[in-house]
Scaffold this active site. Sequence first.
Site, PDB file in Angstrom:
ATOM      1  N   ASP A 130      13.951 -10.085  -8.863  1.00  0.00           N
ATOM      2  CA  ASP A 130      12.869 -10.163  -7.805  1.00  0.00           C
ATOM      3  C   ASP A 130      12.652 -11.601  -7.692  1.00  0.00           C
ATOM      4  O   ASP A 130      12.293 -12.275  -8.696  1.00  0.00           O
ATOM      5  CB  ASP A 130      11.438  -9.471  -8.149  1.00  0.00           C
ATOM      6  CG  ASP A 130      11.537  -8.111  -7.768  1.00  0.00           C
ATOM      7  OD1 ASP A 130      12.610  -7.500  -7.292  1.00  0.00           O
ATOM      8  OD2 ASP A 130      10.584  -7.427  -8.706  1.00  0.00           O
ATOM      9  N   ASN A 169       1.231 -10.614   4.151  1.00  0.00           N
ATOM     10  CA  ASN A 169       2.289  -9.841   4.580  1.00  0.00           C
ATOM     11  C   ASN A 169       3.484 -10.113   3.404  1.00  0.00           C
ATOM     12  O   ASN A 169       3.799 -11.487   3.134  1.00  0.00           O
ATOM     13  CB  ASN A 169       2.759  -9.904   5.925  1.00  0.00           C
ATOM     14  CG  ASN A 169       1.761  -9.494   6.846  1.00  0.00           C
ATOM     15  OD1 ASN A 169       1.184  -8.274   6.710  1.00  0.00           O
ATOM     16  ND2 ASN A 169       1.423 -10.242   7.965  1.00  0.00           N
ATOM     17  N   GLN A 205     -10.974  -0.603  -1.387  1.00  0.00           N
ATOM     18  CA  GLN A 205      -9.947  -0.893  -0.495  1.00  0.00           C
ATOM     19  C   GLN A 205      -9.535  -2.739  -0.365  1.00  0.00           C
ATOM     20  O   GLN A 205      -8.505  -2.799  -0.235  1.00  0.00           O
ATOM     21  CB  GLN A 205     -10.305  -0.635   1.136  1.00  0.00           C
ATOM     22  CG  GLN A 205      -9.941   0.971   1.008  1.00  0.00           C
ATOM     23  CD  GLN A 205      -8.577   1.440   0.472  1.00  0.00           C
ATOM     24  OE1 GLN A 205      -7.683   1.052   1.175  1.00  0.00           O
ATOM     25  NE2 GLN A 205      -8.503   2.449  -0.308  1.00  0.00           N
ATOM     26  N   ASP A 251       6.159   2.912  -9.744  1.00  0.00           N
ATOM     27  CA  ASP A 251       6.895   2.291 -10.822  1.00  0.00           C
ATOM     28  C   ASP A 251       5.860   2.186 -12.137  1.00  0.00           C
ATOM     29  O   ASP A 251       6.074   2.296 -13.094  1.00  0.00           O
ATOM     30  CB  ASP A 251       7.519   0.860 -10.547  1.00  0.00           C
ATOM     31  CG  ASP A 251       8.667   1.239  -9.596  1.00  0.00           C
ATOM     32  OD1 ASP A 251       8.958   2.174  -9.298  1.00  0.00           O
ATOM     33  OD2 ASP A 251       9.037  -0.082  -8.993  1.00  0.00           O
TER      34      ASP A 251
END
Length: 300
Positions: A30, A143, A244, A255
């Site tokens: 990653d 994002n 939230q 995972d």
Amino acid sequence: MSEEGPNMLTGRKTALSENMLFGMGNPLLDISAVVDKDFLDKFGLKPNDQILAEDRHKALFEEIVKRNKVEYHAGGSTQNSVKIAQWMLQKPHKVATFFGCIGKDRFGEILKKKAEEAHVDAHYYEQNEEPTGTCAACITGDNRSLVANLAAANCYKKEKHLDLDSNWELVKKAKVYYIAEAATFAKELGFETDDIAEIAKKTQNLPKENTKRQRVVVFTQGKDDTVATVGDRVTMFPVLDIDQNDIVDTNGAGDAFVGGFLSALVQEHALEECIRAGHYAANVIIRRVGCTFPEKPDYH
């Protein structure tokens, strides 16, 4: 793993030793970095997306590592799960073993180092035909655009790795095995239902080689209850409440659940405890960017 012993009934911990948990899957390095809109536009990426790399994305991986503040982590679904199981267990190191395929390249060297830092006993099959698999997380604001290039991850050769005596010994040492990649399970098996409890029941009734042990089926469904079946009994387990606003990134939640679950399973804890550990791990991971975690778990 025998479930008839006293440990499964009392929830008593099993003494842990190296290589008790075995995982096998697609290892990815990653790579995450903050990028700008121009970078996204150059490679035709949406700000919030998950895609598999095409030819036009090949240069992206070399380019993203030149950005400032690049972070590397050992990734790929199964490797994430065994890494989280090891984190939950803490000691001894190397309870978790991982097999997969990488390239003989710089990214492969970084991946080996990262797996070692996570105290996972990773044994990679290394080959020259394909580069090490990577997943780029291109971050803009809140994002993340994920681009995965499986590459070497798809090149595992059983006869050149798994069948080697030294590697097969590690397989035999394990008590719990985890091999994922069964996403479109219900569709493949023609279950013709979207009801999770119903799918769990149908999975429960599939033919089974080992008749001495009941099959346990567990499905997670995000913020909704986790569904488990043992025998004919279907049980729902509510997940931990979370505001939230505290949710940063849900990508690694599945995972993480598996990792927490495995950490309890390898100690022969009861199903309820395995699910509780899974919920805890997922709850920690979704508060952070990527499949990352604090130094130690706060789990009792």
